[in-house]
Structure formats: structure tokens, C-alpha cells
Design an enzyme around this catalytic site. Structure first.
Site, PDB file in Angstrom:
ATOM      1  NE  ARG A   1      63.345  37.938  42.883  1.00  0.00           N
ATOM      2  CZ  ARG A   1      62.211  39.058  42.582  1.00  0.00           C
ATOM      3  NH1 ARG A   1      62.906  39.997  42.646  1.00  0.00           N
ATOM      4  NH2 ARG A   1      61.176  38.294  42.371  1.00  0.00           N
TER       5      ARG A   1
ATOM      6  CG  ASP B   1      57.348  39.968  32.602  1.00  0.00           C
ATOM      7  OD1 ASP B   1      57.004  38.954  33.103  1.00  0.00           O
ATOM      8  OD2 ASP B   1      57.159  40.952  33.152  1.00  0.00           O
TER       9      ASP B   1
ATOM     10  CB  ILE C   1      46.926  41.983  46.464  1.00  0.00           C
ATOM     11  CG1 ILE C   1      46.948  42.683  47.888  1.00  0.00           C
ATOM     12  CG2 ILE C   1      48.286  41.572  45.998  1.00  0.00           C
ATOM     13  CD1 ILE C   1      47.458  41.737  48.941  1.00  0.00           C
TER      14      ILE C   1
ATOM     15  NE  ARG D   1      54.065  43.639  40.635  1.00  0.00           N
ATOM     16  CZ  ARG D   1      55.123  42.469  40.468  1.00  0.00           C
ATOM     17  NH1 ARG D   1      56.140  43.012  40.558  1.00  0.00           N
ATOM     18  NH2 ARG D   1      54.752  41.470  40.155  1.00  0.00           N
TER      19      ARG D   1
ATOM     20  CB  CYS E   1      59.057  45.786  43.922  1.00  0.00           C
ATOM     21  SG  CYS E   1      58.171  45.394  42.135  1.00  0.00           S
TER      22      CYS E   1
ATOM     23  CE  LYS F   1      60.430  35.444  37.478  1.00  0.00           C
ATOM     24  NZ  LYS F   1      59.620  36.030  38.207  1.00  0.00           N
ATOM     25  CG  ASN F   2      56.850  34.852  36.108  1.00  0.00           C
ATOM     26  OD1 ASN F   2      57.480  34.854  36.969  1.00  0.00           O
ATOM     27  ND2 ASN F   2      56.581  35.976  35.168  1.00  0.00           N
TER      28      ASN F   2
END
Ligand code: EPZ
Length: 426
Positions: A397, A305, A123, A121, A116, A22-23
């Protein structure tokens, strides 16, 4: 709404194949915006985040068509530079269109992704690096306005932290900048290496994949490509922990064992017997689960993760372990839910003291985020009795056919209808 109901105690055995990462896949979709024409990406997982990114890319003028596990992206025309709030709020990874939009159009308007359940998170590293490439950055009304009307100029950028997202945005912007860009303290994850291979196939000139120093010679044009996404090391690690909890032998196919070095080392220390092939890992455990300390770090360190999944294993080890989360500031939320199942975990800042319990007991729990939710399902596999995991949209997801794959290994697990409300993703 649906929940996952799992009844613990079944041994797991057999073979499960993981999908593309996914990443990585989400970023390759964004990178396709750089090349006018039709790009095909194989081994793309069928998960909600890919659907969301397809919405983002499509909204920019590049329609995305799925053909089973392949995506066909027609980026002949990219006629919008805005990623709207309602989509970015669904998936903060949408911020990754910043770099390719600046490379293709010289402009981007992306909603601030916000935080989240696992952390703020931020940037700032993305934006500071883009500024060094000559991008003008403004933020107003919850949006980032980024413009490079005269193009971008290569620069030497040192990242305070080897941020995956910042490295990716700067890779894609630097690939289209005039001159040479050097990224110091760059992220080294396999997903970054996959993106660099993809960009080089498109005509970029990038060296240093997998190292902390990446050198980019900007080019003025990119060509569409066909590329297969690298196997998902985190999905693989999740199934390996399931095997360590329930016995095995389980073979996880579709992943490079060298992308899981530290995870395999920790599982071996915890009592698992592991053998590997070029694209698979087999794990079984006959003896007790031993307590093992772990500290998450950027790749090649122990992956953040995999932290919730590993903590679940340590929750039933025959002793006490310490798990340190160094990457995100609040990635222990799921430990409270694990406590409802009888886990004995004390959180002190970035450290969790995990006192192994003889056995967990099934209970109704709520998934706080993607990996925490998966870890709660794993806990249910080993618990006495039934566990119901709610808010499973988080899990869906990032994991394709998660329930079916576990059922295929012998788990007593099913999707059931429930009336849970939706939490906020990340
Ligand atoms: C990617 O997130 C992954 N997501 C995450 O996976 C993964 O946990 C993370 O990399 C680390 O490996 C995707 O690829 C879609 P970071 P990203 O930038 O890029 C701080 C999952 O479960 N930071 O390396 O957002 C940040 O706050 C997800 O699949 C800044 O301070 O990760 C965090 O504490 C969860 N400023 C740390 O760095 C910045 O500008 C790591 O963030 C950027 C990041």
C-alpha cells in the site's frame, strides 16, 4: 496471495531513489477537487493507496489518469459528495475528501473510517474544527453527513493535538471559507507544507507553513495546477535503516535531508556515518550498532512512522534501549512478530524495552500494518537464515517496488506465492 522471502546476511550497497511521499500525494489528490479543470501531479508513487484514492476521486466525478509517475485529474465536474463505505474501509485516509468536498459542493457524506491495527484513529478534531467553520455535522448509519449550505465562515481553531489529518481537512475547508481562519497547534510535517504550497499555487492564501500557527484568508475560486510531490522521508528512512543494519554505503536519493533531521541524529548515535547532499543521504556503518533511546512525537520530533524500523535496528544493538510511542496507542503489534525472530522486547504501555540480541534468526512472520511489515523485512535482511513475511498487501500500500529496490542494493529477496489470508489495513 504473495509473501516476501528474504535471506539475511548480504551486505547492502549502491543507490536507491525514493518516490513522492504517500502521505502528501494522497492529500494533493483530494485538494485537486477544489479546482474545476485538469490538475497534474508529478512524482506520485505507484502504490495501492494511490489507486484507492483514484477510485474515491473518480467516484466523486473527477476521473484520474496515470501516466507513469504523473496523475492527471479532471475535476471539471464534481457531481457526487459521497465516499462509500467499501472504499473508506480499504483506506481510512479517504476521510481527507471531507474538506475539499465542503469547499467545492458545500456538502460531504463520508463513511466513518474506523480504527486499524495501530490505533483507534479518531477524527473528533477534524469534526470539531469543521463545526467551528459553520459546518453542520451528523453521523448516522456509519456515515458522516457534513453540510455547509450557506458556505463556511473563517474561525480561530486550536487543535488539542497537532493532528496531520485534522490540519489537512481544516486547511482545505478554511481555504474556501469566508474570511480568516487561524489554526493553532497545527501539524508541521513536510507533507503539510507540500499541501500548503499546492493550495497556494491553486490560488489559496495560506501563511505559516511548517509552523504551529497557520493563517488562511479564504478565497472564492481555485485554479488547477501542476505540482510535484515532495520526496518520501519515511521511505527514505526505511532504506537508511536497512543500510545501518547491513553496512552500506547506501545512498538514498530523492529526499530532503532536512526532513529527516531527528532520524539522522538517532542513526548517527547508533553508530552510522552519514553524509548528505541537497536531495540525498548516504549512510554506512562499520562499527557495532549502539543502543539509542527514541520517543516518537509530531514533526519535527522522531516520526512514529519510523518507530518499527528503528526498533528493528535496536533489536540487534549491543545493549538495551527504550522506545516510547507517543502518537498511536497500539503501534507495537509488530514487536510480537519480531520476537518470533529472537528479538528480546518487553512492552509496558507506551514503552518498549529492547534488549539487543547478537543476531536475529529467520522465521515465518506476518505483517500487521504498513510500517511494521516493512520493519519485518528489514529484520529479515539482518537475520540468520530465511524469513518469510506474509500479509504483504499492507507493505504494498505504501512502498513502490520495495522488493526490487532492496534487491537492487544487493539483498537476497523475492516475492513468492503463498496462501496467506488478508488482514485489515489502516
Ligand atoms: C497521518 O495519519 C499519516 N497517514 C500516518 O502515517 C502518520 O503516522 C500520522 O499522520 C502521524 O504522523 C497519512 O497521512 C495517510 P494524526 P493521521 O491525525 O492523519 C489522534 C503511515 O504509516 N487523533 O496526526 O491519521 C490519533 O488517534 C501512516 O504512513 C485524534 O485523537 O494522523 C492518533 O493517535 C500511519 N483525533 C494521533 O492523533 C483526531 O481527530 C495522530 O493522528 C485526529 C487524530
Amino acid at each position: 496471495m504473495q509473501s516476501i522471502r528474504v535471506t539475511g546476511g548480504n551486505p547492502l550497497s549502491g543507490t536507491v531513489t525514493v518516490g513522492g511521499a504517500k502521505n502528501s500525494g494522497l492529500k494533493l489528490m483530494a485538494a485537486a477537487l477544489l479546482a474545476p479543470g485538469v490538475t497534474t501531479i508529478h512524482n506520485m508513487p505507484d502504490i495501492a493507496d494511490v489507486d484507492t484514492m483514484s477510485e474515491v476521486i473518480g467516484g466523486l466525478g473527477a476521473p484520474v489518469r496515470r501516466d507513469e509517475h504523473s496523475l492527471v485529474i479532471d475535476a471539471t465536474t464534481v457531481d457526487s459528495f459521497e465516499a462509500p463505505y467499501e472504499i473508506v474501509a480499504k483506506m481510512r485516509a479517504s476521510i481527507i475528501v471531507l474538506g475539499p468536498l465542503l469547499g467545492r459542493l458545500g456538502r460531504a457524506r463520508v463513511a466513518m473510517p474506523g480504527g486499524c491495527n495501530i490505533g483507534s484513529r479518531k477524527i473528533d478534531l477534524h469534526l470539531r474544527g469543521l463545526s467551528q467553520l459553520g459546518v453542520q455535522i451528523a453521523s448516522e448509519h456509519g456515515y458522516i453527513e457534513a453540510t455547509a449550505p450557506h458556505g463556511m465562515r473563517g474561525a480561530s481553531i486550536a487543535l488539542d493535538f497537532p493532528s496531520v489529518g485534522a490540519t489537512e481537512n481544516l486547511l482545505m475547508a478554511g481555504a474556501a471559507a469566508w474570511g480568516t481562519t487561524v489554526i493553532e497547534n497545527a501539524a508541521r510535517e513536510p507533507e503539510i507544507q507540500d499541501l500548503i504550497a499546492f493550495l497556494n499555487a491553486m490560488g489559496a492564501r495560506i501563511e505559516g507553513a511548517g509552523t504551529s500557527t497557520i493563517t488562511i484568508e479564504g478565497v472564492s475560486a481555485f485554479s488547477p495546477v501542476t505540482h510535484g510531490v515532495v520526496g518520501d522521508r519515511i521511505e527514505a528512512g526505511t532504506f537508511l535503516v536497512a543500510a545501518a543494519l547491513c553496512g552500506g554505503p547506501v545512498t538514498v536519493a530523492g529526499v530532503k535531508p532536512e526532513h529527516l533531521d531527528l532520524v539522522l541524529a538517532k542513526l548517527t548515535a547508533a553508530g552510522a556515518e552519514i553524509s548528505t547532499g541537497p536531495d540525498e543521504v548516504t549512510l554506512q556503518r562499520g562499527g557495532p550498532i549502539r543502543p539509542v533511546d527514541a520517543a516518537t512525537l509530531p514533526y519535527p520530533g522522531f516520526p512514529t512512522d519510523m518507530q518499527p524500523q528503528f526498533m528493528t535496528l535496536m533489536a540487534v544493538a549491543n545493549g538495551t534501549s527504550v522506545i516510547t510511542e507517543n502518537v498511536f496507542e497500539s503501534r507495537f503489534m509488530f514487536a510480537d512478530e519480531l520476537g518470533r525472530m529472537g528479538a528480546d522486547i518487553t512492552i509496558e504501555g507506551h514503552r518498549a524495552l529492547v534488549r539487543g540480541a547478537a543476531r536475529l534468526s529467520g522465521a515465518p512472520v506476518i505483517s500487521p500494518d504498513l510500517r511494521g511489515g516493512a520493519a519485518l523485512v528489514l529484520a529479515g535482511l539482518a537475520a540468520e537464515g530465511a524469513t518469510t513475511v506474509g500479509d504483504i498487501h499492507h507493505i504494498m500500500r505504501g512502498y513502490e517496488s520495495f522488493v526490487d529496490k532492496l534487491a537492487g542494493l544487493g539483498a537476497d529477496i523475492a516475492l513468492i506465492d503463498s496462501d496467506e489470508g488478508e488482514g485489515r489495513g489502516c
